[in-house]
Design a protein around this motif. Sequence first.
Motif, PDB file in Angstrom:
ATOM      1  N   MET A   1       0.816  -1.172   0.142  1.00  0.00           N
ATOM      2  CA  MET A   1       0.038   0.107   0.008  1.00  0.00           C
ATOM      3  C   MET A   1       0.929   1.375   0.171  1.00  0.00           C
ATOM      4  O   MET A   1       1.670   1.353   0.926  1.00  0.00           O
ATOM      5  N   ALA A   2       0.841   1.863  -1.071  1.00  0.00           N
ATOM      6  CA  ALA A   2       1.636   3.237  -1.165  1.00  0.00           C
ATOM      7  C   ALA A   2       0.941   4.511  -1.693  1.00  0.00           C
ATOM      8  O   ALA A   2       1.689   5.370  -2.021  1.00  0.00           O
ATOM      9  N   VAL A   3      -0.423   4.522  -1.436  1.00  0.00           N
ATOM     10  CA  VAL A   3      -1.244   5.729  -1.615  1.00  0.00           C
ATOM     11  C   VAL A   3      -1.696   6.196  -0.285  1.00  0.00           C
ATOM     12  O   VAL A   3      -2.772   5.583  -0.085  1.00  0.00           O
ATOM     13  N   PHE A   4      -0.805   7.089   0.367  1.00  0.00           N
ATOM     14  CA  PHE A   4      -1.097   7.640   1.645  1.00  0.00           C
ATOM     15  C   PHE A   4      -2.386   8.540   1.758  1.00  0.00           C
ATOM     16  O   PHE A   4      -3.254   8.643   2.484  1.00  0.00           O
ATOM     17  N   THR A   5      -2.340   9.514   0.645  1.00  0.00           N
ATOM     18  CA  THR A   5      -3.104  10.357   0.173  1.00  0.00           C
ATOM     19  C   THR A   5      -3.710  10.128  -1.019  1.00  0.00           C
ATOM     20  O   THR A   5      -3.115  10.268  -2.192  1.00  0.00           O
ATOM     21  N   PRO A   6      -5.085   9.892  -0.995  1.00  0.00           N
ATOM     22  CA  PRO A   6      -5.636   9.420  -2.250  1.00  0.00           C
ATOM     23  C   PRO A   6      -6.161  10.704  -2.932  1.00  0.00           C
ATOM     24  O   PRO A   6      -6.419  11.662  -2.301  1.00  0.00           O
ATOM     25  N   LEU A   7      -6.130  10.712  -4.140  1.00  0.00           N
ATOM     26  CA  LEU A   7      -6.434  11.782  -5.268  1.00  0.00           C
ATOM     27  C   LEU A   7      -7.551  11.423  -6.104  1.00  0.00           C
ATOM     28  O   LEU A   7      -7.538  10.406  -6.834  1.00  0.00           O
ATOM     29  N   SER A   8      -8.479  12.482  -6.566  1.00  0.00           N
ATOM     30  CA  SER A   8      -9.592  11.950  -7.557  1.00  0.00           C
ATOM     31  C   SER A   8      -9.038  12.598  -8.885  1.00  0.00           C
ATOM     32  O   SER A   8      -8.137  13.283  -8.881  1.00  0.00           O
ATOM     33  N   ASP A   9      -9.705  12.089 -10.006  1.00  0.00           N
ATOM     34  CA  ASP A   9      -9.422  12.312 -11.249  1.00  0.00           C
ATOM     35  C   ASP A   9      -9.466  13.974 -11.346  1.00  0.00           C
ATOM     36  O   ASP A   9      -8.704  14.642 -12.059  1.00  0.00           O
ATOM     37  N   SER A  26      -5.851   9.124 -17.698  1.00  0.00           N
ATOM     38  CA  SER A  26      -6.143   8.174 -16.703  1.00  0.00           C
ATOM     39  C   SER A  26      -4.905   8.201 -15.276  1.00  0.00           C
ATOM     40  O   SER A  26      -4.113   9.003 -15.785  1.00  0.00           O
ATOM     41  N   LEU A  27      -5.850   7.792 -14.330  1.00  0.00           N
ATOM     42  CA  LEU A  27      -4.723   7.867 -13.130  1.00  0.00           C
ATOM     43  C   LEU A  27      -4.742   6.755 -12.118  1.00  0.00           C
ATOM     44  O   LEU A  27      -5.820   5.973 -11.920  1.00  0.00           O
ATOM     45  N   LYS A  28      -3.683   6.190 -11.842  1.00  0.00           N
ATOM     46  CA  LYS A  28      -3.397   5.102 -11.197  1.00  0.00           C
ATOM     47  C   LYS A  28      -2.581   5.216  -9.963  1.00  0.00           C
ATOM     48  O   LYS A  28      -1.384   5.681 -10.186  1.00  0.00           O
ATOM     49  N   GLY A  29      -3.059   4.788  -8.715  1.00  0.00           N
ATOM     50  CA  GLY A  29      -1.946   4.755  -7.642  1.00  0.00           C
ATOM     51  C   GLY A  29      -0.882   3.798  -7.981  1.00  0.00           C
ATOM     52  O   GLY A  29      -1.290   2.619  -8.319  1.00  0.00           O
ATOM     53  N   VAL A  30       0.344   3.913  -7.391  1.00  0.00           N
ATOM     54  CA  VAL A  30       1.357   2.928  -7.425  1.00  0.00           C
ATOM     55  C   VAL A  30       1.290   2.267  -6.051  1.00  0.00           C
ATOM     56  O   VAL A  30       1.371   2.878  -5.077  1.00  0.00           O
ATOM     57  N   PRO A  31       1.219   0.891  -6.131  1.00  0.00           N
ATOM     58  CA  PRO A  31       1.117   0.030  -4.858  1.00  0.00           C
ATOM     59  C   PRO A  31       2.479  -0.123  -4.678  1.00  0.00           C
ATOM     60  O   PRO A  31       2.237  -0.365  -2.880  1.00  0.00           O
ATOM     61  N   HIS A  32       3.722   0.061  -4.872  1.00  0.00           N
ATOM     62  CA  HIS A  32       4.763  -0.209  -4.165  1.00  0.00           C
ATOM     63  C   HIS A  32       5.867   0.471  -3.658  1.00  0.00           C
ATOM     64  O   HIS A  32       7.005   0.353  -3.395  1.00  0.00           O
ATOM     65  N   GLY A  33       5.354   1.734  -3.332  1.00  0.00           N
ATOM     66  CA  GLY A  33       6.258   2.819  -2.582  1.00  0.00           C
ATOM     67  C   GLY A  33       6.271   2.319  -1.170  1.00  0.00           C
ATOM     68  O   GLY A  33       5.241   1.751  -0.628  1.00  0.00           O
ATOM     69  N   THR A  34       6.966   3.211  -0.625  1.00  0.00           N
ATOM     70  CA  THR A  34       7.121   2.989   0.963  1.00  0.00           C
ATOM     71  C   THR A  34       6.828   4.225   1.742  1.00  0.00           C
ATOM     72  O   THR A  34       6.578   4.217   2.851  1.00  0.00           O
ATOM     73  N   GLU A  35       7.353   5.512   1.182  1.00  0.00           N
ATOM     74  CA  GLU A  35       7.126   6.751   1.970  1.00  0.00           C
ATOM     75  C   GLU A  35       6.128   7.751   1.495  1.00  0.00           C
ATOM     76  O   GLU A  35       5.842   8.357   2.334  1.00  0.00           O
ATOM     77  N   ASN A  36       6.261   7.781   0.202  1.00  0.00           N
ATOM     78  CA  ASN A  36       5.413   8.893  -0.731  1.00  0.00           C
ATOM     79  C   ASN A  36       4.335   8.257  -1.158  1.00  0.00           C
ATOM     80  O   ASN A  36       4.278   7.174  -1.446  1.00  0.00           O
ATOM     81  N   SER A  37       3.300   9.136  -1.393  1.00  0.00           N
ATOM     82  CA  SER A  37       2.221   8.478  -2.432  1.00  0.00           C
ATOM     83  C   SER A  37       2.529   8.973  -3.754  1.00  0.00           C
ATOM     84  O   SER A  37       3.089  10.145  -4.305  1.00  0.00           O
ATOM     85  N   THR A  38       2.518   7.642  -4.767  1.00  0.00           N
ATOM     86  CA  THR A  38       3.004   7.750  -6.136  1.00  0.00           C
ATOM     87  C   THR A  38       1.774   7.606  -7.060  1.00  0.00           C
ATOM     88  O   THR A  38       1.290   6.423  -6.611  1.00  0.00           O
ATOM     89  N   GLY A  56       9.524  13.037   5.885  1.00  0.00           N
ATOM     90  CA  GLY A  56      10.725  13.538   5.496  1.00  0.00           C
ATOM     91  C   GLY A  56      11.265  15.044   5.588  1.00  0.00           C
ATOM     92  O   GLY A  56      10.237  15.738   6.054  1.00  0.00           O
ATOM     93  N   GLU A  57      12.268  15.449   5.213  1.00  0.00           N
ATOM     94  CA  GLU A  57      12.679  16.817   5.601  1.00  0.00           C
ATOM     95  C   GLU A  57      12.041  17.606   4.070  1.00  0.00           C
ATOM     96  O   GLU A  57      12.794  17.900   3.053  1.00  0.00           O
ATOM     97  N   PHE A  58      10.926  17.993   4.204  1.00  0.00           N
ATOM     98  CA  PHE A  58      10.422  18.864   3.067  1.00  0.00           C
ATOM     99  C   PHE A  58      11.381  20.017   2.674  1.00  0.00           C
ATOM    100  O   PHE A  58      11.313  20.408   1.500  1.00  0.00           O
ATOM    101  N   GLU A  59      12.140  20.373   3.789  1.00  0.00           N
ATOM    102  CA  GLU A  59      12.988  21.585   3.355  1.00  0.00           C
ATOM    103  C   GLU A  59      14.190  21.292   2.247  1.00  0.00           C
ATOM    104  O   GLU A  59      14.856  22.092   1.703  1.00  0.00           O
ATOM    105  N   ASP A  60      14.348  20.016   2.323  1.00  0.00           N
ATOM    106  CA  ASP A  60      15.310  19.426   1.221  1.00  0.00           C
ATOM    107  C   ASP A  60      14.808  19.188  -0.110  1.00  0.00           C
ATOM    108  O   ASP A  60      15.674  18.924  -1.106  1.00  0.00           O
TER     109      ASP A  60
END
Length: 315
Positions: A1-9, A26-38, A56-60
């Motif tokens: 599971m790697a869509v932590f923030t769902p997005l609508s079309d 088309s829009l598709k969530g990527v299932p195999h990330g670990t840190e971010n929503s892709t 993570g460090e957003f300032e980076d």
Amino acid sequence: MAVFTPLSDAQVAEFLERFNVGNLRSLKGVPHGTENSTFFVTTERGEWVLTLFEQGEFEDLPFFVDLLDYLDAHDLPVPGPIHDRQGVALQRLAGRPALLFPRMPGAHPSAPNLAQCAALGDALGRMHLVSQRFQGSRANPRDLDWLNRRHLEVLAFLDDADRALMQAEIADYTLAFEGISLPRGAIHGDLFRDNTLYEGDRLGGIIDFYNGCTGELLFDLAIVINDWASDEDGKLNAERYSAILGAYVKHRPLDAYERRLWSTMLRMTALRYWLSRLLVIHVDPPAHDITPHDPARFRLLLGRRLNAEIPPLPA
Ligand SMILES: Nc1ncnc2c1ncn2[C@@H]1O[C@H](COP(=O)(O)OP(=O)(O)O)[C@@H](O)[C@H]1O
Ligand SMILES: N[C@@H](CCOP(=O)(O)O)C(=O)O
């Protein structure tokens, strides 16, 4: 599971209007990330990857954008962030920092062949050649100072032999690197097989630069060798080792200090992952429900690097 923030079309269609990339198909969530929503995004103009940064460090993020822009401009196979109509790459979407990238072609190589290894060594050598002139700066978040500080937090979870080993190793690295200045530049910092994409033998892309920083180039190379050139039993595979290093040194020959510290760097970067994985399990569990990587793999690699001869480096 790697869509932590769902997005609508509708959200993504409106977001895409900021860029010159076409309209959402088309829009598709990527299932195999670990840190971010892709998300994989398709428009009539191509395929894109939309990343929402969850931790993570957003300032980076400006550093990562500048580094990817720089490497992309130097023809390295990296996803150069898409800039909007005003020239800005770093966006906000659904309350999160967001970046849009071109989707790089290919799949992760789990058992890379020698041509794939050579392609990686070639790209890394080219990258390190130009990255020495990159103007940005971000300290290596997993350097020897970090090892010295953070290993103290896992000692209590180790048996006596491993505790003694970890302490003796870090003391040894501290002595070995003292007063030595190795060639530096921008590095990927986590160039495992699953951060690359291949179409056949062709390296389609190097992704996930979020451990990217400025530091010792040899650190990057040792991470690569430990992941790409170790067999199941943790021993170095001489053919993959030579394929990567042979292609690398054609672009950037190693200097005398790098050669002298090579075996120490292989051990240090093995310990770096042994420690970071132990920290995830015992000290800083992930915010999301993901399976942690196994620290034992890098404990095994460290033991192998200590107890077996390291093959010679190519001239
Ligand atoms: N530019 C890209 N091109 C193609 N696939 C990508 C790209 N960026 C990410 N991906 C895919 O999305 C997955 C998750 O992306 P990644 O940045 O590694 O997220 P995380 O940091 O959460 O693990 C990658 O393993 C890869 O399959
Ligand atoms: N690829 C790494 C995870 C990234 O390292 P971290 O120190 O930023 O957690 C792994 O395989 O453990």
